[in-house]
Scaffold this motif. Structure first.
Motif, PDB file in Angstrom:
ATOM      1  N   TYR A 180       0.938  -1.420  -0.073  1.00 30.72           N
ATOM      2  CA  TYR A 180      -0.107   0.028  -0.136  1.00 30.72           C
ATOM      3  C   TYR A 180       0.907   1.091   0.124  1.00 30.72           C
ATOM      4  O   TYR A 180       0.788   2.130   0.934  1.00 30.72           O
ATOM      5  CB  TYR A 180      -1.088   0.104   1.131  1.00 30.72           C
ATOM      6  CG  TYR A 180      -1.893  -1.201   1.318  1.00 30.72           C
ATOM      7  CD1 TYR A 180      -2.233  -1.828   0.237  1.00 30.72           C
ATOM      8  CD2 TYR A 180      -2.175  -1.719   2.507  1.00 30.72           C
ATOM      9  CE1 TYR A 180      -2.957  -2.998   0.187  1.00 30.72           C
ATOM     10  CE2 TYR A 180      -2.968  -2.825   2.682  1.00 30.72           C
ATOM     11  CZ  TYR A 180      -3.377  -3.420   1.568  1.00 30.72           C
ATOM     12  OH  TYR A 180      -4.057  -4.738   1.511  1.00 30.72           O
ATOM     13  N   PRO A 181       1.657   1.410  -0.893  1.00 26.90           N
ATOM     14  CA  PRO A 181       2.507   2.627  -0.878  1.00 26.90           C
ATOM     15  C   PRO A 181       1.854   3.733  -1.427  1.00 26.90           C
ATOM     16  O   PRO A 181       0.905   3.924  -2.036  1.00 26.90           O
ATOM     17  CB  PRO A 181       3.543   2.293  -2.011  1.00 26.90           C
ATOM     18  CG  PRO A 181       2.982   1.408  -3.111  1.00 26.90           C
ATOM     19  CD  PRO A 181       2.336   0.600  -2.061  1.00 26.90           C
ATOM     20  N   TYR A 182       2.417   5.026  -0.920  1.00 24.87           N
ATOM     21  CA  TYR A 182       1.892   6.338  -1.390  1.00 24.87           C
ATOM     22  C   TYR A 182       3.200   7.297  -1.595  1.00 24.87           C
ATOM     23  O   TYR A 182       3.910   7.419  -0.591  1.00 24.87           O
ATOM     24  CB  TYR A 182       0.856   6.837  -0.303  1.00 24.87           C
ATOM     25  CG  TYR A 182       0.101   8.214  -0.945  1.00 24.87           C
ATOM     26  CD1 TYR A 182       0.951   9.204  -0.993  1.00 24.87           C
ATOM     27  CD2 TYR A 182      -1.113   8.229  -1.104  1.00 24.87           C
ATOM     28  CE1 TYR A 182       0.295  10.592  -1.819  1.00 24.87           C
ATOM     29  CE2 TYR A 182      -1.902   9.248  -1.588  1.00 24.87           C
ATOM     30  CZ  TYR A 182      -1.170  10.355  -1.874  1.00 24.87           C
ATOM     31  OH  TYR A 182      -1.612  11.753  -2.237  1.00 24.87           O
TER      32      TYR A 182
ATOM     33  N   GLN B  22      12.294  16.630  -1.924  1.00 22.86           N
ATOM     34  CA  GLN B  22      12.642  15.355  -1.349  1.00 22.86           C
ATOM     35  C   GLN B  22      11.367  14.323  -1.632  1.00 22.86           C
ATOM     36  O   GLN B  22      10.088  14.635  -1.330  1.00 22.86           O
ATOM     37  CB  GLN B  22      12.804  15.450   0.027  1.00 22.86           C
ATOM     38  CG  GLN B  22      12.956  14.177   0.720  1.00 22.86           C
ATOM     39  CD  GLN B  22      14.339  13.233   0.461  1.00 22.86           C
ATOM     40  OE1 GLN B  22      15.351  13.726   0.399  1.00 22.86           O
ATOM     41  NE2 GLN B  22      14.274  12.264  -0.209  1.00 22.86           N
ATOM     42  N   ARG B  23      11.783  13.034  -2.151  1.00 27.37           N
ATOM     43  CA  ARG B  23      10.585  12.035  -2.591  1.00 27.37           C
ATOM     44  C   ARG B  23      10.637  11.067  -1.150  1.00 27.37           C
ATOM     45  O   ARG B  23      11.288  10.773  -0.548  1.00 27.37           O
ATOM     46  CB  ARG B  23      11.087  11.271  -3.651  1.00 27.37           C
ATOM     47  CG  ARG B  23      10.095  10.069  -4.143  1.00 27.37           C
ATOM     48  CD  ARG B  23      10.906   9.421  -5.352  1.00 27.37           C
ATOM     49  NE  ARG B  23      10.900  10.375  -6.514  1.00 27.37           N
ATOM     50  CZ  ARG B  23      11.412  10.043  -7.670  1.00 27.37           C
ATOM     51  NH1 ARG B  23      11.459   8.607  -7.626  1.00 27.37           N
ATOM     52  NH2 ARG B  23      11.386  10.805  -8.505  1.00 27.37           N
ATOM     53  N   TYR B  24       9.265  10.925  -0.770  1.00 29.16           N
ATOM     54  CA  TYR B  24       9.103  10.002   0.293  1.00 29.16           C
ATOM     55  C   TYR B  24       7.841   9.042  -0.169  1.00 29.16           C
ATOM     56  O   TYR B  24       7.208   9.203  -1.111  1.00 29.16           O
ATOM     57  CB  TYR B  24       8.176  11.032   1.647  1.00 29.16           C
ATOM     58  CG  TYR B  24       9.027  12.177   2.041  1.00 29.16           C
ATOM     59  CD1 TYR B  24       9.813  11.710   3.463  1.00 29.16           C
ATOM     60  CD2 TYR B  24       9.334  13.295   1.567  1.00 29.16           C
ATOM     61  CE1 TYR B  24      10.711  12.728   3.835  1.00 29.16           C
ATOM     62  CE2 TYR B  24      10.089  14.296   2.186  1.00 29.16           C
ATOM     63  CZ  TYR B  24      10.904  13.878   3.337  1.00 29.16           C
ATOM     64  OH  TYR B  24      11.265  15.063   3.935  1.00 29.16           O
ATOM     65  N   MET B  25       7.866   7.993   0.667  1.00 27.02           N
ATOM     66  CA  MET B  25       6.984   6.939   0.625  1.00 27.02           C
ATOM     67  C   MET B  25       6.301   6.572   1.919  1.00 27.02           C
ATOM     68  O   MET B  25       6.993   6.053   2.952  1.00 27.02           O
ATOM     69  CB  MET B  25       7.387   5.635  -0.076  1.00 27.02           C
ATOM     70  CG  MET B  25       6.630   4.538  -0.253  1.00 27.02           C
ATOM     71  SD  MET B  25       7.339   2.875  -0.386  1.00 27.02           S
ATOM     72  CE  MET B  25       7.737   3.300  -2.298  1.00 27.02           C
ATOM     73  N   LEU B  26       5.102   6.696   2.054  1.00 22.14           N
ATOM     74  CA  LEU B  26       4.495   5.979   3.082  1.00 22.14           C
ATOM     75  C   LEU B  26       3.811   4.887   2.875  1.00 22.14           C
ATOM     76  O   LEU B  26       3.630   4.568   1.474  1.00 22.14           O
ATOM     77  CB  LEU B  26       2.980   7.052   3.341  1.00 22.14           C
ATOM     78  CG  LEU B  26       3.097   8.332   4.204  1.00 22.14           C
ATOM     79  CD1 LEU B  26       2.103   9.277   3.914  1.00 22.14           C
ATOM     80  CD2 LEU B  26       3.661   8.279   5.540  1.00 22.14           C
TER      81      LEU B  26
ATOM     82  N   GLY C  90       4.798   3.226   7.574  1.00 23.04           N
ATOM     83  CA  GLY C  90       6.374   3.904   7.909  1.00 23.04           C
ATOM     84  C   GLY C  90       6.285   4.939   6.935  1.00 23.04           C
ATOM     85  O   GLY C  90       5.615   5.039   5.851  1.00 23.04           O
ATOM     86  N   LEU C  91       7.490   5.678   6.930  1.00 22.53           N
ATOM     87  CA  LEU C  91       7.873   6.848   6.105  1.00 22.53           C
ATOM     88  C   LEU C  91       9.228   6.466   5.512  1.00 22.53           C
ATOM     89  O   LEU C  91      10.110   6.432   6.481  1.00 22.53           O
ATOM     90  CB  LEU C  91       7.796   8.039   7.001  1.00 22.53           C
ATOM     91  CG  LEU C  91       8.235   9.299   6.038  1.00 22.53           C
ATOM     92  CD1 LEU C  91       7.062   9.539   4.914  1.00 22.53           C
ATOM     93  CD2 LEU C  91       8.336  10.531   6.934  1.00 22.53           C
ATOM     94  N   ALA C  92       9.274   6.305   4.477  1.00 21.12           N
ATOM     95  CA  ALA C  92      10.582   6.104   3.738  1.00 21.12           C
ATOM     96  C   ALA C  92      11.051   7.267   2.953  1.00 21.12           C
ATOM     97  O   ALA C  92      10.284   8.128   2.369  1.00 21.12           O
ATOM     98  CB  ALA C  92      10.519   4.891   2.888  1.00 21.12           C
TER      99      ALA C  92
END
Length: 284
Positions: A252-254, A261-265, A277-279
């Motif tokens: 379930y990435p977002y 900056q690129r983030y992924m929840l 989590g936050l990547a």
């Protein structure tokens, strides 16, 4: 009571995002909750203790749960799309796509008791996890899940990522398969998240199962135009950890960009039962 699945960030101010999610009650029905987080300091600013939106009554298309996709604007109104779950006692679970109105104070209101997108000749069985993006020019793109069959011959369903287009964000022309699948390698897709443009090209992350018995992983695809996609599963930039909250599955990435900056929840073990989590993207 449990789960914080399908995290969806909406910027409040500065570095603080309201992260909506799907949490479950004692009967395993999901509703929409929220928590406000400073993604730079990783500080939880506010936990909202009451649901922002509750699953529907018995017989509704979202009676057994609400799994959120993403937000977009059309005609000055912000909408949040979701998958509405039905789990009949005498049949297989299935889903339709619904639409919530995001009010100015970020509260949520159901637009209609009728599905925004339901089953039809293109998507005859079940729909899931929509993602809508405004095109550089007029119009909108949507990528969403569609069940082709419950068993592709190896005990795993074939659930593909399909594409639809719209000129106004309200009426959609379904175009069928968008992302290629490979039986035994990537055949059960869910929750696409897309960034990019026609000038730079498009990138997509999604969760998928191989059909060979593995739990969810996060995969990746790229496209020049947003229509023809190439799988590149190992380029997603993230994998399960060795022995942590996301050691068994990731899903379930977002993906979103904040201050360049690129983030992924994303979720980990138990379909979000262990949290989200936050990547942070780090260039190799």
């Amino acid at each position: 009571m449990t789960h914080v699945a399908n995290p969806l960030p909406v910027l409040l101010e500065g570095d603080v995002y309201r992260i909506y999610y799907s949490g479950r009650d004692a009967n395993n029905r999901s509703s929409v909750g929220a928590v406000d987080v400073n993604i730079i300091t990783r500080q939880v600013i506010c936990e909202h203790n009451e649901p922002m939106f509750v699953h529907g009554n018995e017989g509704s298309f979202f009676a057994d749960g609400v799994s959120i996709g993403n937000c977009y604007e059309a005609d000055g109104i912000r909408y949040m799309l979701f998958m509405g779950w039905q789990n009949p006692a005498a049949g297989h679970w299935r889903g339709d796509i619904g639409r919530l109105i995001v009010n100015a104070d970020l509260t949520l209101k159901l637009e209609s008791q009728v599905p925004f997108m339901g089953a039809d000749a293109t998507d005859p069985i079940s729909l899931s996890y929509p993602w809508v993006m405004r095109r550089d020019s007029d119009g909108y793109d949507m990528w969403y899940g569609s069940t082709a069959n419950w068993d592709a011959g190896n005990g795993e369903m074939l659930h593909t990522l399909n594409y639809a287009s719209s000129t106004d964000g309200h009426h959609w022309n379904r175009r069928g398969l968008a992302v290629p699948y490979v039986i035994g390698q990537a055949q059960a897709f869910s929750r696409p998240t897309v960034i990019g443009s026609t000038e730079t090209g498009f990138e997509m992350w999604f969760s998928y199962r191989s059909g060979a018995g593995e739990s969810y992983r996060i995969g990746y695809a790229r496209s020049n135009d947003g229509h023809a996609w190439q799988l590149d599963l190992n380029a997603c930039g993230i994998d399960v950890s060795a022995d942590d909250w996301d050691s068994e599955m990731i899903e379930y990435p977002y993906v979103f960009i904040h201050k360049d900056q690129r983030y992924m929840l994303y979720n980990g073990n138990g379909y979000g039962k262990s949290g989200f989590g936050l990547a942070v993207w780090v260039d190799a």
